[in-house]
Design a protein around this motif. Structure first.
Motif, PDB file in Angstrom:
ATOM      1  N   PHE A 603       0.819  -1.224   0.000  1.00 29.88           N
ATOM      2  CA  PHE A 603       0.000   0.000   0.000  1.00 29.88           C
ATOM      3  C   PHE A 603       0.851   1.272   0.000  1.00 29.88           C
ATOM      4  N   GLU A 604       2.052   1.164   0.534  1.00 31.36           N
ATOM      5  CA  GLU A 604       2.930   2.331   0.483  1.00 31.36           C
ATOM      6  C   GLU A 604       3.333   2.630  -0.955  1.00 31.36           C
ATOM      7  N   GLU A 605       3.603   1.608  -1.691  1.00 38.70           N
ATOM      8  CA  GLU A 605       3.958   1.797  -3.091  1.00 38.70           C
ATOM      9  C   GLU A 605       2.768   2.321  -3.895  1.00 38.70           C
ATOM     10  N   VAL A 606       1.573   1.812  -3.570  1.00 38.40           N
ATOM     11  CA  VAL A 606       0.365   2.296  -4.252  1.00 38.40           C
ATOM     12  C   VAL A 606       0.134   3.774  -3.954  1.00 38.40           C
ATOM     13  N   THR A 607       0.396   4.138  -2.697  1.00 42.13           N
ATOM     14  CA  THR A 607       0.205   5.556  -2.324  1.00 42.13           C
ATOM     15  C   THR A 607       1.172   6.452  -3.085  1.00 42.13           C
ATOM     16  N   GLN A 608       2.428   6.052  -3.186  1.00 45.19           N
ATOM     17  CA  GLN A 608       3.402   6.836  -3.929  1.00 45.19           C
ATOM     18  C   GLN A 608       3.028   6.929  -5.405  1.00 45.19           C
ATOM     19  N   TRP A 609       2.532   5.807  -5.941  1.00 44.96           N
ATOM     20  CA  TRP A 609       2.108   5.810  -7.354  1.00 44.96           C
ATOM     21  C   TRP A 609       0.930   6.778  -7.554  1.00 44.96           C
ATOM     22  N   TYR A 610      -0.003   6.764  -6.622  1.00 44.96           N
ATOM     23  CA  TYR A 610      -1.164   7.661  -6.699  1.00 44.96           C
ATOM     24  C   TYR A 610      -0.724   9.125  -6.625  1.00 44.96           C
ATOM     25  N   LEU A 611       0.129   9.466  -5.667  1.00 45.14           N
ATOM     26  CA  LEU A 611       0.603  10.833  -5.518  1.00 45.14           C
ATOM     27  C   LEU A 611       1.443  11.275  -6.700  1.00 45.14           C
ATOM     28  N   GLY A 612       2.178  10.354  -7.301  1.00 45.56           N
ATOM     29  CA  GLY A 612       2.995  10.697  -8.464  1.00 45.56           C
ATOM     30  C   GLY A 612       2.137  11.125  -9.639  1.00 45.56           C
ATOM     31  N   TRP A 613       1.072  10.366  -9.893  1.00 41.89           N
ATOM     32  CA  TRP A 613       0.172  10.753 -10.982  1.00 41.89           C
ATOM     33  C   TRP A 613      -0.518  12.091 -10.693  1.00 41.89           C
ATOM     34  N   LYS A 614      -0.893  12.270  -9.457  1.00 44.24           N
ATOM     35  CA  LYS A 614      -1.578  13.519  -9.121  1.00 44.24           C
ATOM     36  C   LYS A 614      -0.657  14.723  -9.264  1.00 44.24           C
ATOM     37  N   GLY A 615       0.643  14.546  -8.994  1.00 43.81           N
ATOM     38  CA  GLY A 615       1.585  15.653  -9.113  1.00 43.81           C
ATOM     39  C   GLY A 615       1.865  16.053 -10.543  1.00 43.81           C
ATOM     40  N   ILE A 616       1.595  15.159 -11.503  1.00 46.18           N
ATOM     41  CA  ILE A 616       1.848  15.498 -12.900  1.00 46.18           C
ATOM     42  C   ILE A 616       0.807  16.488 -13.421  1.00 46.18           C
ATOM     43  N   PHE A 617      -0.387  16.445 -12.865  1.00 46.13           N
ATOM     44  CA  PHE A 617      -1.474  17.311 -13.351  1.00 46.13           C
ATOM     45  C   PHE A 617      -1.195  18.776 -12.990  1.00 46.13           C
ATOM     46  N   ALA A 618      -1.578  19.630 -13.911  1.00 42.89           N
ATOM     47  CA  ALA A 618      -1.442  21.085 -13.677  1.00 42.89           C
ATOM     48  C   ALA A 618      -2.429  21.539 -12.601  1.00 42.89           C
ATOM     49  N   ALA A 619      -2.078  22.665 -11.979  1.00 41.89           N
ATOM     50  CA  ALA A 619      -2.933  23.173 -10.887  1.00 41.89           C
ATOM     51  C   ALA A 619      -4.327  23.529 -11.390  1.00 41.89           C
ATOM     52  N   GLU A 620      -4.436  24.022 -12.638  1.00 41.07           N
ATOM     53  CA  GLU A 620      -5.752  24.371 -13.176  1.00 41.07           C
ATOM     54  C   GLU A 620      -6.634  23.136 -13.297  1.00 41.07           C
ATOM     55  N   LEU A 621      -6.038  22.003 -13.652  1.00 40.35           N
ATOM     56  CA  LEU A 621      -6.828  20.783 -13.784  1.00 40.35           C
ATOM     57  C   LEU A 621      -7.220  20.220 -12.423  1.00 40.35           C
ATOM     58  N   LEU A 622      -6.319  20.271 -11.454  1.00 37.36           N
ATOM     59  CA  LEU A 622      -6.643  19.753 -10.122  1.00 37.36           C
ATOM     60  C   LEU A 622      -7.747  20.570  -9.443  1.00 37.36           C
ATOM     61  N   ALA A 623      -7.917  21.805  -9.848  1.00 39.07           N
ATOM     62  CA  ALA A 623      -8.983  22.629  -9.271  1.00 39.07           C
ATOM     63  C   ALA A 623     -10.343  22.311  -9.870  1.00 39.07           C
ATOM     64  N   ASN A 624     -10.392  21.498 -10.928  1.00 35.23           N
ATOM     65  CA  ASN A 624     -11.658  21.155 -11.564  1.00 35.23           C
ATOM     66  C   ASN A 624     -12.364  20.048 -10.774  1.00 35.23           C
ATOM     67  N   ASP A 625     -13.690  20.188 -10.603  1.00 34.14           N
ATOM     68  CA  ASP A 625     -14.460  19.219  -9.820  1.00 34.14           C
ATOM     69  C   ASP A 625     -14.453  17.840 -10.466  1.00 34.14           C
ATOM     70  N   ARG A 626     -14.537  17.787 -11.764  1.00 30.58           N
ATOM     71  CA  ARG A 626     -14.586  16.489 -12.449  1.00 30.58           C
ATOM     72  C   ARG A 626     -13.259  15.745 -12.326  1.00 30.58           C
TER      73      ARG A 626
END
Length: 759
Positions: A603-626
């Motif tokens: 689960f630690e590796e899964v968490t890092q993988w999840y956070l890695g993908w989320k960090g690639i997204f631009a801030a404008e996209l992360l602010a979108n509800d969808r």
């Protein structure tokens, strides 16, 4: 001289109280009067007194001119009111008869006799006035003793007005029958008792507009049968006193004449005073006018001297110009001195045009062979000095097109700029020249340089020589610097630029980052609709292909394709970017995460993988509800795996609903096309929803100012919804949020809101 009087007018009558006369019966006419009328002789046989010949009475005989019984003409002229007849005194009548009898024996008097007659007349008038006053006192006493009588019935005054004892008293009886008991008339006795009093003028000259008109302090009280005895007595006494004062006044005619002379003299004095004031004001006005004329003469003399000096300077310049020794520096010094010393005359005589005519050939020689792109500062200070001379402190003395400075710049500077071989792909030299000369170039000259030099060369370079596939320098590098100066004039070039950019993007691959460098600067230049069409038509399809080829593999993850897509996050409209990620990326990403969590991972590796993908997204996209919703789905799956709960496969319910909606959409599209005619082959999702709403008599229209994730919100009847045209989906607003629905579900939601609530 025959005397006319009213002695026989009182025959057959009787004098009553208050100066009133009452006729007892009509006097019978004598025989001769009946026969001859007014021509009959007053003497008759019936009237003879036995004195011989049946002569007439002495009262009707001719009397001598200076008879003692003649009228006293020394008395002031007075008038008797037509409404009242004053009864003569019996003693006076007797005395008058005696005087008339002795009149036949009087001869022409001497001068002393004249004064004796006047003196006797004065004494006679005084005695008569005293007797009249005594008679008035006696009459008032009699009236007080027996004039008031009251009837036994109600105390009504039947003897109101003493004259009624000689009549039938019909007036008083009628008033008594009407209920009159004395006092004012009316129910509340509101009528006046004392009649309106006349106003006595003290000045015989008191006509309209006369400034010395005064009323008598004590107006004469008119006798009336409604006045009381005390009021009548007081009025009689006042009149007697006033007449006594007037009669005792020595020489009233002389006093009247003197007063008249004084009034006329006062009027003349006032007129002279007015004339004097007018003359004084006229003198003051003329004095002021004289001073103004003197000042004007001094000003004109000064102006004449200035004009003579200016003419002398211009003649000297003309001589130097004729001898070809005139320089631009000396010419500038002369006109600078004239402008400083004679500022008003400089404008009045249009010396700026004279200076321009002399300066033009000299400046042409100065700027001959000048290249403004290589030496932009040449002649800069010289033109600045001539701008002050020709334009001055007020640039609005002339219109911009016809001012002398504008003509000078058009003849000297503009030809050098217009004939220059300027390269549009190198804008810096021209921009530097315009920046240095911006304050010296008139607006009309600057506009002509932009319209005749800059815009034509830019248009030729964009339309004829620019090719985005072969150019090494991006077009925005040499076009955008002209936007502040040209503004809307570049709109005609934008269509050509978009067309050529689109042609170059047909063979573009997302791995080529130069496309973003070329297109991104135009996002703020193109209008939003044009920019959106360009991106959706040429960029979005290539990025969709890149996401489709992107593989999600936690063991060996390659992010090249995904990074290509993320580089366009700020250039592509958010609704297209979000929809593209939902369809092409998150569906694969959530499936990979689902299978990974079911294989009991670290689960630690899964968490890092999840956070890695989320960090690639631009801030404008992360602010979108969808986008946040898609990441929340993966986070919920991770929480379920950590808690030991069975992880739900993502997209099961959504896939079922999407499949049903797709089938319904295809069926409705075919039926709508059939109804619209064979010429309509395909309709958009929005058009199908509009036709569906018309079939059920519902209103389908956009809601102004409302959007969700960049998509317009519509009103379907009473339901809020939006259309995802890219994925062919319809979302409706429910209590839980925005949910994917079909058209039948939209109609059911509308009817459910209007259905009556059960109690």
């Amino acid at each position: 001289m025959k005397r006319f009087d009213m002695e026989n007018d009182y025959d057959g009558g009787e004098w009553i109280g208050g100066g009133e006369f009452c006729y007892q019966k009509k006097r019978k006419a004598k025989d001769d009067h009946a026969t001859y009328g007014i021509w009959a002789d007053d003497c008759s046989s019936n009237d003879s007194d036995g004195s011989g010949g049946g002569g007439c009475s002495s009262k009707r005989r001719k009397k001598g001119f200076l008879s003692s019984s003649s009228k006293d003409y020394t008395k002031p002229v007075s008038f008797v009111s037509a409404s009242r007849i004053v009864a003569p005194n019996q003693e006076q009548l007797k005395e008058q008869d005696d005087n008339e009898k002795a009149a036949d024996h009087v001869l022409l008097p001497t001068t002393a006799f004249w004064w004796k007659v006047i003196e006797e007349g004065v004494q006679r008038r005084r005695r008569a006035k005293q007797k009249q006053k005594a008679n008035l006192v006696n009459k008032s006493n009699k009236v007080q003793s027996g004039s008031k009588k009251e009837s036994s019935g109600g105390g009504v005054r039947y003897d109101v007005g003493a004259f009624e004892k000689h009549t039938k008293g019909i007036g008083g009886k009628i008033l008594a029958q009407m209920g009159y008991e004395g006092g004012g008339l009316g129910v509340n006795e509101q009528g006046i008792v004392t009649p309106i009093q006349p106003e006595l003028r003290t000045n015989p000259m008191g006509g309209i507009g006369f400034n010395d008109r005064k009323q008598a302090k004590n107006p004469v009280l008119k006798e009336n049968w409604t006045n009381t005895e005390e009021e009548l007595l007081a009025s009689k006494e006042e009149k007697a006193e006033e007449k006594a004062k007037d009669d005792d006044k020595p020489m009233p005619e002389l006093q009247y004449n003197i007063k008249l002379i004084l009034d006329l003299a006062q009027f003349d004095i006032e007129k002279i005073d007015r004339d004097l004031r007018m003359e004084m004001e006229k003198v003051a006005s003329l004095q002021l006018e004289k001073e103004m004329l003197q000042m004007d003469a001094g000003r004109q003399k000064k102006q004449l001297d200035s004009m003579e000096e200016i003419i002398a300077q211009v003649e000297r310049i003309e001589e130097e110009n004729a001898m070809a020794i005139l320089t631009i520096e000396s010419l500038s010094d002369v006109f600078t001195d004239l402008q400083t010393r004679y500022k008003d005359e400089y404008k009045l005589c249009n010396l700026s045009w004279i200076a321009c005519s002399y300066a033009l050939p000299l400046l042409i020689r100065v700027f001959q062979g000048w290249n403004p792109l290589q030496n932009a500062v040449h002649g800069l200070q010289l033109m600045a000095s001539w701008k002050n001379l020709l334009q001055g402190d007020d640039p609005f003395d002339y219109s911009d097109d016809v001012s002398p400075y504008t003509q000078l710049v058009m003849e000297v500077v503009f030809p050098a700029v217009n004939t220059n071989t300027w390269n549009p792909r190198d804008p810096e030299p021209m921009l530097q020249f315009l920046e240095l000369w911006e304050s010296l170039l008139p607006s009309s000259v600057l506009r002509r340089i932009l319209d005749n030099v800059i815009v034509p060369k830019l248009s030729y370079a964009v339309e004829e020589t620019w090719d985005p596939q072969r150019e090494t320098v991006p077009i925005h590098v040499w076009v955008h610097p002209w936007i502040p100066l040209l503004g809307q004039k570049l709109e005609s070039l934008y269509d050509t630029i978009r067309f050529k950019l689109g042609e170059g993007l047909r063979v573009w691959h997302p791995s080529d980052a130069s496309a973003y460098a070329i297109l991104s600067p135009w996002k703020t230049v193109f209008d939003p609709d044009s920019w959106e069409r360009l991106i959706v038509q040429f960029i979005v399809p290539r990025l969709v292909e890149a996401l489709q080829s992107c593989q999600v593999n936690p063991a060996d993850q390659k992010l090249d394709e995904f990074r290509w897509v993320m580089s366009w996050a700020t250039a592509i409209p958010s609704r297209y970017m979000v929809t593209m990620l939902e369809v092409e990326f998150f569906s694969k990403w959530q499936q990979v995460l689902y299978h990974w969590l079911r294989s009991i991972p670290d689960f630690e590796e899964v968490t890092q993988w999840y956070l890695g993908w989320k960090g690639i997204f631009a801030a404008e996209l992360l602010a979108n509800d969808r986008i946040r919703y898609q990441f929340d789905i993966g986070l919920n799956m991770m929480n379920q795996a950590v808690e030991g709960v069975e992880v739900a496969q993502p997209g099961e319910r959504e896939n079922i609903r999407v499949t049903e909606q797709s089938r319904q959409f295809e069926a409705q599209q075919k039926s709508a096309a059939a109804r619209m005619g064979s010429g309509v082959a395909e309709m958009s999702l929005k058009e199908i929803i509009e036709v569906y709403a018309q079939q059920h008599e519902l209103l389908f229209q956009p809601m102004p100012g409302r959007s969700h994730n960049g998509l317009q919100i519509y009103g379907f009847g009473n339901v809020s919804m939006y259309v995802d045209s890219l994925n062919q989906r319809v979302f409706a607003k429910t209590e839980a949020g925005w949910s994917l629905v079909s058209l039948d579900q939209l109609l059911e939601m509308h009817h459910r809101k209007f259905a009556p609530k059960r109690r």
